[in-house]
Design a protein around this motif. Sequence first.
Motif, PDB file in Angstrom:
ATOM      1  N   VAL A 180       0.821  -1.207   0.000  1.00  0.00           N
ATOM      2  CA  VAL A 180       0.000   0.000   0.000  1.00  0.00           C
ATOM      3  C   VAL A 180       0.856   1.258   0.000  1.00  0.00           C
ATOM      4  O   VAL A 180       2.079   1.198   0.158  1.00  0.00           O
ATOM      5  CB  VAL A 180      -0.930   0.026   1.241  1.00  0.00           C
ATOM      6  N   THR A 181       0.170   2.393  -0.134  1.00  0.00           N
ATOM      7  CA  THR A 181       0.761   3.711   0.066  1.00  0.00           C
ATOM      8  C   THR A 181      -0.120   4.436   1.076  1.00  0.00           C
ATOM      9  O   THR A 181      -1.195   3.952   1.429  1.00  0.00           O
ATOM     10  CB  THR A 181       0.822   4.508  -1.250  1.00  0.00           C
ATOM     11  N   LEU A 182       0.322   5.595   1.521  1.00  0.00           N
ATOM     12  CA  LEU A 182      -0.439   6.409   2.472  1.00  0.00           C
ATOM     13  C   LEU A 182      -1.013   7.630   1.781  1.00  0.00           C
ATOM     14  O   LEU A 182      -0.386   8.195   0.887  1.00  0.00           O
ATOM     15  CB  LEU A 182       0.484   6.910   3.586  1.00  0.00           C
ATOM     16  N   ALA A 183      -2.184   8.038   2.231  1.00  0.00           N
ATOM     17  CA  ALA A 183      -2.786   9.272   1.732  1.00  0.00           C
ATOM     18  C   ALA A 183      -3.591   9.892   2.861  1.00  0.00           C
ATOM     19  O   ALA A 183      -3.913   9.225   3.843  1.00  0.00           O
ATOM     20  CB  ALA A 183      -3.696   8.984   0.541  1.00  0.00           C
ATOM     21  N   GLN A 184      -3.906  11.162   2.712  1.00  0.00           N
ATOM     22  CA  GLN A 184      -4.782  11.833   3.665  1.00  0.00           C
ATOM     23  C   GLN A 184      -6.044  12.247   2.937  1.00  0.00           C
ATOM     24  O   GLN A 184      -5.995  12.708   1.801  1.00  0.00           O
ATOM     25  CB  GLN A 184      -4.107  13.069   4.266  1.00  0.00           C
ATOM     26  N   VAL A 185      -7.170  12.075   3.614  1.00  0.00           N
ATOM     27  CA  VAL A 185      -8.441  12.505   3.053  1.00  0.00           C
ATOM     28  C   VAL A 185      -8.958  13.679   3.876  1.00  0.00           C
ATOM     29  O   VAL A 185      -8.752  13.725   5.090  1.00  0.00           O
ATOM     30  CB  VAL A 185      -9.475  11.356   3.017  1.00  0.00           C
ATOM     31  N   PRO A 186      -9.610  14.623   3.222  1.00  0.00           N
ATOM     32  CA  PRO A 186     -10.109  15.787   3.942  1.00  0.00           C
ATOM     33  C   PRO A 186     -11.150  15.380   4.994  1.00  0.00           C
ATOM     34  O   PRO A 186     -11.864  14.395   4.818  1.00  0.00           O
ATOM     35  CB  PRO A 186     -10.761  16.652   2.863  1.00  0.00           C
ATOM     36  N   PRO A 187     -11.231  16.134   6.071  1.00  0.00           N
ATOM     37  CA  PRO A 187     -12.214  15.816   7.113  1.00  0.00           C
ATOM     38  C   PRO A 187     -13.633  16.057   6.634  1.00  0.00           C
ATOM     39  O   PRO A 187     -13.870  16.904   5.772  1.00  0.00           O
ATOM     40  CB  PRO A 187     -11.844  16.765   8.252  1.00  0.00           C
ATOM     41  N   LYS A 188     -14.559  15.293   7.191  1.00  0.00           N
ATOM     42  CA  LYS A 188     -15.974  15.466   6.830  1.00  0.00           C
ATOM     43  C   LYS A 188     -16.609  16.580   7.655  1.00  0.00           C
ATOM     44  O   LYS A 188     -17.581  17.186   7.236  1.00  0.00           O
ATOM     45  CB  LYS A 188     -16.724  14.156   7.035  1.00  0.00           C
ATOM     46  N   PRO A 220     -16.147  20.275   9.694  1.00  0.00           N
ATOM     47  CA  PRO A 220     -15.273  21.456   9.757  1.00  0.00           C
ATOM     48  C   PRO A 220     -14.459  21.442  11.052  1.00  0.00           C
ATOM     49  O   PRO A 220     -14.970  21.113  12.113  1.00  0.00           O
ATOM     50  CB  PRO A 220     -16.245  22.634   9.745  1.00  0.00           C
ATOM     51  N   GLY A 221     -13.172  21.767  10.936  1.00  0.00           N
ATOM     52  CA  GLY A 221     -12.306  21.831  12.106  1.00  0.00           C
ATOM     53  C   GLY A 221     -11.664  20.513  12.491  1.00  0.00           C
ATOM     54  O   GLY A 221     -10.788  20.479  13.342  1.00  0.00           O
ATOM     55  N   ALA A 222     -12.078  19.408  11.873  1.00  0.00           N
ATOM     56  CA  ALA A 222     -11.481  18.103  12.180  1.00  0.00           C
ATOM     57  C   ALA A 222     -10.172  17.943  11.417  1.00  0.00           C
ATOM     58  O   ALA A 222      -9.909  18.644  10.439  1.00  0.00           O
ATOM     59  CB  ALA A 222     -12.453  16.984  11.814  1.00  0.00           C
ATOM     60  N   HIS A 223      -9.349  17.013  11.874  1.00  0.00           N
ATOM     61  CA  HIS A 223      -8.077  16.740  11.209  1.00  0.00           C
ATOM     62  C   HIS A 223      -8.283  15.811  10.015  1.00  0.00           C
ATOM     63  O   HIS A 223      -9.147  14.944  10.054  1.00  0.00           O
ATOM     64  CB  HIS A 223      -7.095  16.079  12.180  1.00  0.00           C
ATOM     65  N   PRO A 224      -7.467  15.968   8.968  1.00  0.00           N
ATOM     66  CA  PRO A 224      -7.546  15.016   7.843  1.00  0.00           C
ATOM     67  C   PRO A 224      -7.186  13.613   8.341  1.00  0.00           C
ATOM     68  O   PRO A 224      -6.362  13.460   9.228  1.00  0.00           O
ATOM     69  CB  PRO A 224      -6.504  15.521   6.852  1.00  0.00           C
ATOM     70  N   ALA A 225      -7.814  12.607   7.765  1.00  0.00           N
ATOM     71  CA  ALA A 225      -7.589  11.226   8.191  1.00  0.00           C
ATOM     72  C   ALA A 225      -6.560  10.550   7.285  1.00  0.00           C
ATOM     73  O   ALA A 225      -6.547  10.773   6.075  1.00  0.00           O
ATOM     74  CB  ALA A 225      -8.902  10.452   8.142  1.00  0.00           C
ATOM     75  N   TRP A 226      -5.707   9.721   7.892  1.00  0.00           N
ATOM     76  CA  TRP A 226      -4.769   8.907   7.124  1.00  0.00           C
ATOM     77  C   TRP A 226      -5.482   7.647   6.663  1.00  0.00           C
ATOM     78  O   TRP A 226      -6.227   7.038   7.427  1.00  0.00           O
ATOM     79  CB  TRP A 226      -3.568   8.518   7.983  1.00  0.00           C
ATOM     80  N   VAL A 227      -5.235   7.266   5.413  1.00  0.00           N
ATOM     81  CA  VAL A 227      -5.838   6.051   4.862  1.00  0.00           C
ATOM     82  C   VAL A 227      -4.802   5.313   4.017  1.00  0.00           C
ATOM     83  O   VAL A 227      -3.859   5.914   3.499  1.00  0.00           O
ATOM     84  CB  VAL A 227      -7.082   6.357   3.988  1.00  0.00           C
TER      85      VAL A 227
END
Length: 145
Positions: free
Chosen positions: A93-101, A103-110
């Motif tokens: 795999v590789t790592l990526a970040q997805v925008p938070p759903k 407002p104000g939350a941190h982006p999630a690693w996936v």
Amino acid sequence: MPLNFVEIPTAGGGWFKPAEVKDAIAFLIEVNSYEHQRPTPNGPKDSALCDVTVFKDRESLDRLSPEVNKGMRVEQTLLARDLEKVVGGATIVTLAQVPPKRPGAHPAWVWRPCNDAVVRQKVIEYAEAREAALNAAVAEAPDFD
């Protein structure tokens, strides 16, 4: 009777920190175990105990000399839950970040599948070479029977 050597998974490899390896071109994740809502000092967390092989750049991939972390704990919610289905197996795999759903939350690693065929093939070559070296060492070990 031949001995069947099995390594006991231990958490000697520390914790997986995505921000430290976010630019790696590939990860070979070998999942040893998974615990749902494992008790931690920060509250219960889903947790995967893995051997994480990190190919940080093209040079480490070409030389087949990655950073190997045996017994690393993955506790980021999405990352750990994705590994639940891989227990006893491995994934590239590789790592990526997805925008938070929210407002104000941190982006999630996936995790993302490694779609680069050349990179994927090199990681497979590394795994096969490692397995062949292990089998050769076992074959050369003395037989005391």
